[in-house]
Design an enzyme around this catalytic site. Structure first.
Site, short mmCIF file in Angstrom:
data_model
loop_
_atom_site.label_atom_id
_atom_site.label_comp_id
_atom_site.label_asym_id
_atom_site.label_seq_id
_atom_site.Cartn_x
_atom_site.Cartn_y
_atom_site.Cartn_z
N GLU A 79 9.07 -2.23 0.70
CA GLU A 79 10.10 -1.52 -0.08
C GLU A 79 11.28 -1.06 0.76
OE1 GLU A 79 8.09 1.45 -2.42
OE2 GLU A 79 7.18 -0.08 -3.69
N GLN B 195 5.97 -1.49 5.23
CA GLN B 195 4.56 -1.87 5.10
C GLN B 195 4.38 -3.36 5.35
OE1 GLN B 195 5.67 -0.93 0.85
NE2 GLN B 195 3.60 -1.70 0.59
C1 BGC Z 1 4.08 1.32 -1.81
C2 BGC Z 1 3.77 0.29 -2.87
C3 BGC Z 1 2.63 0.80 -3.72
C4 BGC Z 1 2.93 2.17 -4.29
C5 BGC Z 1 1.76 2.77 -5.05
C6 BGC Z 1 4.36 2.65 -2.46
O1 BGC Z 1 4.55 3.62 -1.47
O2 BGC Z 1 5.20 0.94 -1.04
O3 BGC Z 1 3.43 -0.92 -2.26
O4 BGC Z 1 2.39 -0.08 -4.76
O5 BGC Z 1 3.22 3.04 -3.21
O6 BGC Z 1 0.65 2.93 -4.25
#
Ligand code: BGC
Length: 755
Positions: free
Chosen positions: A485, A597
């Protein structure tokens, strides 16, 4: 490692009471069964001087509210969905000698609370010296039944050890006191008005019941409680709720036991009323002892299939079992509910379901409780109509686009660059469908649900991507966000292109399979989704020509721009500026070569057959240096790949941080709920990391290694009707068939038969 909880293999116990830990422990001590979830709030309520987050949730039961945008755009998500914090019924107030029990002000000794992982109970005990000097021994037990999904139960036993008291017991059903969300924390932001309207109420002898209604979504939520005590109690309707109370005189040697059977149900406007049925359930519920015995039997069975052990590290073993227990508690099991990112342990992420389920959690159930895996996928099938609608809203004439975050299928992501743009969720779900088929060979599921999901998701990719002259005629996918993200709206995110290619192939394969083996189902499906056999050729062509960039100096770019972004050495970012999303404007982050991530590393881990060992090593080293792990979904994946490239020490360190992330509150937000995907990540670390499990040539392949810190470890996996136990020591691995027919598997590349 801070020893906040003694390292015990089958329980997590808080010895003593530290007010500052209360909210976090309420998440850790939460109980659930995939439908009901109860935070570990104290029976008598919040102690004076402490802070609490109350919570009782029903999975999939939510209210919604329009999203207010400063500047809205076409196709933006329209509504927030927020899981309801429903009426609370687990409390029991105690008063003796006129003093209300309060851990902040009463004289309490020997306080201990423990989550019992084999029994599925929360147990608490302490002694209370009342103002007159009487000593009361109090024991509380609570369970949320894993076998009767609408039932929970509480038992409170008060023994008078010395002196004499008049004891008052109070219990009620009341609307939850709702904690404010944090509007500055995107992980925790919530809709504004989350109060529920109170509807019907009943107070009759030992029986109390209450209804709440959501404002926008039309849920009727009912809770009924039947109280059992060897003295008559009195119930009454009170302001906004119902109460029940009783008095007993106790002298030394006497005890009183209160049991509450708690039933919950919810129905939408178009469903039958659940008022009577819920009351009936509470009235007919068996005694606490019976429910506890059923719970134990269920868990004995679960642990037999999901067994894991580590010799020489009790702290880790405790962490792993704790994680598995919570995953079991979180998983919806009726095909209508899924797994919220925080399970049913808190309001973080508003009770939404994400890719977390398919990419992280489903593999756990696939190899421990395949029925649960099937139910989770049935949920995705049930929301296909909403996914089709979403695809149209996003400009796609064909196919289905699953919501990035949702409860009932509608997209709820108000920030599309890191939300709706994560198209990979289609590929994640398709992969989960295919893996389910691989592991179970359940053709019924493929015919009824799986193939339709594969077809509709494959169609979407064909519409999103195109054959680009600029890339030599390859099929490219532009303007999407991969799992990472911190790099949004990118072209050719390698992970996305990979899951898309697999999705396209598997859709074609599923159709061919049904055509050959289930012609009637094949015809029905083709009619239902208006599928032309020539479509499959288009899917295969796109899969074949999917664009994957060449490596630059041995490094595969996570997306077309990643290697050209401005470097941001991680050691230049001070600890107080992490996680980055809380301290920097998104654009500042997006401009840099930094990952939140595992993204490319996830792709290499899941699709390792495309890479040489040397490529894996080089890319691991590079991406390890640019990843902040600001998402709890990250470290487990790095651990798995580190195992594969032989960096067992690094794998161990990442695994350690992942396995006890919530128990040790490493992300400092455990109070908002537990990190379910990470919990599953730790299972994946053992089985796919240290155990090296992969799918190969129609069977399972293992390549176990043993970290120097352990004497050995073991785990079991289910595969096509077998249960296989893998025991690993520093001298090698042994495989044992616990159930099912003999099978050939790979051990470090050699085929061996286990019988
Ligand atoms: C992560 C996502 C994840 C979401 C819910 C976010 O911080 O970047 O990959 O789906 O949290 O756990």
């Amino acid at each position: 490692m801070p020893a906040k909880f003694p390292f015990e293999p089958w329980r997590v116990a808080e010895v003593g009471f530290v007010p500052a830990n209360l909210r976090e422990n309420e998440s850790l001590f939460a109980l659930g069964n995939g439908f009901i979830g109860m935070r570990g709030n104290l029976e008598e309520g919040c102690p004076t001087g402490a802070e609490t987050i109350e919570g009782t949730f029903l999975n999939g039961v939510f209210d919604s509210e329009p999203i207010t945008y400063g500047e809205a755009g076409f196709g933006y998500a329209k509504n927030h969905e927020t899981i309801c914090n429903v009426m609370d019924a687990k409390g029991v107030a105690l008063r003796a000698d006129g003093e209300a029990l309060d851990l902040g002000t009463s004289r309490i000794d020997g306080h201990c609370r423990a989550l019992e992982l084999r029994e599925g109970l929360l147990r608490r005990s302490f002694t209370w010296t009342t103002p007159s000097g009487a000593v009361l021994a109090v024991t509380c037990q609570r369970l949320v039944s894993l076998t009767r999904l609408q039932l929970a139960a509480v038992q409170v036993r008060v023994q008078c050890v010395s002196g004499a008291v008049e004891l008052e017991l109070g219990s009620g059903i009341r609307p939850a006191v709702i904690a404010e969300g944090d509007p500055n924390d995107p992980r925790n932001a919530a809709g504004k008005d989350r109060r529920l309207e109170v509807g019907r109420r009943l107070a009759e002898g030992g029986l109390t019941a209450m209804e709440q209604r959501t404002k926008a979504t039309g849920f009727s939520i009912v809770c009924a409680v039947s109280h059992r005590l060897d003295a008559a109690g009195v119930s009454a309707a009170a302001k906004n709720g119902v109460t029940w109370g009783a008095k007993r005189n106790l002298s030394a040697g006497e005890e009183v036991v209160l049991e509450k059977a708690i039933a919950y149900a919810a129905a939408r406007r178009d469903e039958a009323d659940v008022w009577e049925q819920t009351i009936d359930l509470a009235v007919r519920a068996p005694d606490f002892g019976v429910l506890a015995a059923e719970q134990r039997a269920y868990l004995d069975d679960f642990w037999a299939g999901a067994g894991m052990s580590i010799q020489g590290d009790d702290a880790l073993l405790q962490g792993l079992r704790f994680n598995l227990f919570h995953l079991l508690q979180a998983a919806g099991r009726d095909g209508r509910r899924n797994i919220a990112a925080k399970g049913l342990t808190g309001e973080g992420y508003e009770g939404h379901y994400f890719w977390d389920t398919e990419a992280y959690i489903l593999p756990v159930f696939l190899h421990t409780e395949p029925e649960v895996a099937k139910k989770l996928l049935e949920y995705r099938h049930a929301i296909l109509p909403a996914a089709r609608e979403r695809a149209r809203a996003m400009g796609h004439d064909k196919g289905a686009l699953f919501a990035w975050r949702t409860i009932d299928g509608e997209e709820c992501s108000a920030y599309f660059p890191a939300g709706s743009a994560q198209y990979h969720i289609d590929g994640d779900i398709a992969k989960a469908v295919w893996d389910y088929w691989y592991v179970t060979r359940d053709l019924d599921f493929l015919a009824a649900c799986g193939a339709e999901i594969l077809v509709e998701t494959a169609r979407l990719w064909l519409d999103v991507g195109f054959y680009s002259d600029a890339k030599g005629g390859s099929f490219v996918i532009n303007e999407v966000t991969g799992p990472d993200e911190y790099n949004v709206m990118v072209d050719n995110n390698r992970y996305t292109n990979r899951v898309a290619a697999e999705n396209l192939r598997h859709a074609a394969e599923a159709l061919a399979l049904l055509r050959a083996q289930r012609p009637a189902d094949y015809d029905r499906l083709c009619r239902a989704v208006d599928c032309d056999p020539r479509e499959a050729e288009d899917w295969l062509r796109a899969a074949e020509r999917m664009y994957f960039a060449d490596a630059e100096d041995g490094i595969y770019p996570q997306d077309d721009g990643f290697l050209r972004r401005k470097p941001w050495p991680l050691d230049a970012i001070p600890a107080e500026k992490r996680p980055l999303l809380m301290h920097y404007h998104p654009l500042h982050i997006y401009r840099h070569q930094v990952s939140k991530q595992a993204d490319l590393i996830l792709e290499i881990t899941l699709f390792g057959e495309h890479y040489t060992p040397e490529e894996k090593r080089r890319n691991f080293a590079f991406y390890d240096g640019v990843t902040t792990h600001d998402s709890s979904l990250s470290m487990a994946i790095f651990s798995i790949l580190a195992c594969e490239i032989g960096e067992i020490g690094t794998a161990y360190d990442y695994f350690m941080a992942s396995a006890r992330l919530d128990l040790d509150d490493i992300h400092r937000n455990t109070k908002d709920g537990l990190h379910m995907a990470n919990m599953a990540g730790a299972w994946n670390c053992i089985v796919k990391g240290f155990g090296g499990m992969r799918y190969r040539d129609d069977t399972l392949s293992f390549a176990p290694v043993c970290p120097a810190q352990w004497e050995g470890y073991a785990f079991s996996v289910r595969f096509r009707g077998r249960t296989i136990e893998v025991r690993v020591t520093r001298d090698g691995a042994e495989y044992r068939l616990i159930a099912g027919e003999p099978i050939e598997i790979y051990d470090h590349g050699e085929l061996v038969t286990i019988r």
